[in-house]
Design a protein around this motif. Structure first.
Motif, PDB file in Angstrom:
ATOM      1  N   CYS A 155       0.832  -1.200   0.000  1.00 34.48           N
ATOM      2  CA  CYS A 155       0.000   0.000   0.000  1.00 34.48           C
ATOM      3  C   CYS A 155       0.865   1.249   0.000  1.00 34.48           C
ATOM      4  O   CYS A 155       2.004   1.241   0.471  1.00 34.48           O
ATOM      5  CB  CYS A 155      -0.966   0.008   1.185  1.00 34.48           C
ATOM      6  N   ASP A 192      -3.114   4.753   4.066  1.00 35.98           N
ATOM      7  CA  ASP A 192      -2.870   3.597   4.929  1.00 35.98           C
ATOM      8  C   ASP A 192      -1.386   3.426   5.248  1.00 35.98           C
ATOM      9  O   ASP A 192      -1.011   3.122   6.377  1.00 35.98           O
ATOM     10  CB  ASP A 192      -3.448   2.317   4.326  1.00 35.98           C
ATOM     11  N   THR A 198      -0.381   6.080   7.704  1.00 35.70           N
ATOM     12  CA  THR A 198      -0.868   5.728   9.041  1.00 35.70           C
ATOM     13  C   THR A 198       0.066   4.737   9.712  1.00 35.70           C
ATOM     14  O   THR A 198       0.392   4.867  10.903  1.00 35.70           O
ATOM     15  CB  THR A 198      -2.289   5.156   8.951  1.00 35.70           C
ATOM     16  N   MET A 216      -5.553   6.552  -1.619  1.00 40.59           N
ATOM     17  CA  MET A 216      -5.061   5.232  -1.237  1.00 40.59           C
ATOM     18  C   MET A 216      -4.771   4.408  -2.481  1.00 40.59           C
ATOM     19  O   MET A 216      -5.525   4.451  -3.458  1.00 40.59           O
ATOM     20  CB  MET A 216      -6.101   4.483  -0.382  1.00 40.59           C
TER      21      MET A 216
END
Length: 323
Positions: free
Chosen positions: A145, A149, A152, A221
């Protein structure tokens, strides 16, 4: 017990799952020995030592390598395992365990998972590589990814407070408040093979006659998956087939901050790919370019900053799975 299996190497990452890996390792070893297997255990003090012991374990030519840990532990020792051709059995001991989820390996029963090293079916499955700009190659087994994400994950790793699950939730909230869009550029090679579905929507920019497809799209994303799920069962690439030699690509386009919140429930249900705000594609390899400083993650571990080239390697790993 399967007569073909004699020597089993068990590699334990005690740091996986906040200690779950160590506990699962004891259960697995006891089970294998109780069934008459010759077991040699390799347990490092930390992740770096676990990787070194993984090379040593493979060099001793076991019949099966058993890895006790999460997806990150599996991918960290995958290089020597693939080079040797030795079958791999997984005892889930991490936080996500998405490789095990994909193939029906018991998540909460280390003894049952250990049995697969002895009498489970042998399934050929795909693996992936991530090649950095400096030529460094890393392996992965689930989903890569880059975006909200991965940022994070990056923030969670930097934070020292709060502890436990609250730290991840705090990181999610901070990144949502600081939400930014990324200008993704994907150069995709390889067409979907026979029997594989075509992309749900054509890539903006069209497909050059050479077969190289280029997608330039702002988004929040990006997921490039071998398996359907990441993050402990979130179906970000719900159509992925782990043995088709293809990468499933899911790009969530730029939209309003509060509109993105509504996408959380769609992603958890796997229905986000039906929305016009989501682009889905398939390819055998993808070169990803995005804003400087964006770090990619796969199997829950950092894979390095963009640009990177991601490639699928069809049926390159022999995995022990339920019959």
């Amino acid at each position: 017990m399967t007569e073909q299996v004699g020597h089993i190497a068990v590699l334990v990452n005690p740091a996986s799952g906040h200690g779950v890996g160590a506990d699962s390792g004891h259960v697995a070893v006891d089970r294998l020995r109780a069934r008459g297997a010759h077991v040699k255990v390799y347990q490092g003090a930390d992740e770096r030592e676990t990787v070194e012991l993984g090379r040593q374990a493979v060099d001793e030519r076991p019949d099966v390598v058993v890895v006790v840990g999460g997806d990150g532990t599996v991918s960290s020792v995958l290089g020597p395992v693939l080079a040797s051709g030795v079958p791999l059995a997984v005892i889930p001991g991490g936080t996500g365990n998405d490789l095990a989820r994909e193939h029906g390996i018991p998540l909460d029963d280390a003894a049952a998972a250990a049995d697969l090293a002895l009498d489970g079916a042998r399934r050929r499955v795909d693996t992936g590589t991530v090649t950095a700009a400096d030529g460094t190659v890393r392996h992965f087994v689930t989903v890569l990814c880059a975006g909200l994400d991965s940022r994070t994950n990056e923030r969670t790793n930097r934070m020292t407070w709060p502890r436990g699950p609250a730290r991840y939730l705090a990181a999610v909230y901070i990144e949502w408040l600081r939400l930014r869009r990324f200008g993704y550029r994907l150069e995709l090679t390889g067409e979907p093979g026979p029997g594989a579905a075509a992309p749900d929507r054509p890539a903006p920019g069209g497909a050059p006659a050479s077969g190289l497809r280029v997608l330039e799209q702002d988004g929040y994303m990006l997921a490039i998956g071998l398996t359907r799920t990441y993050g402990g069962g979130v179906p970000i690439c719900p159509g992925a087939d782990p043995a088709d030699g293809l990468l499933d690509i899911t790009l969530v386009q730029a939209m309003g901050r509060f509109r993105l919140l509504a996408f959380d429930s769609l992603i958890k249900a796997g229905t986000h790919v039906e929305r016009p705000e989501v682009t889905t594609l398939r390819a055998t390899a993808v070169r990803l370019t995005a804003p400087e400083g964006l770090v990619t993650y796969a199997d829950g571990e950092p894979m390095g900053p963009v640009p990177v080239t991601v490639a699928a390697h069809r049926e390159s790993l022999t995995l022990c799975v339920p019959a």
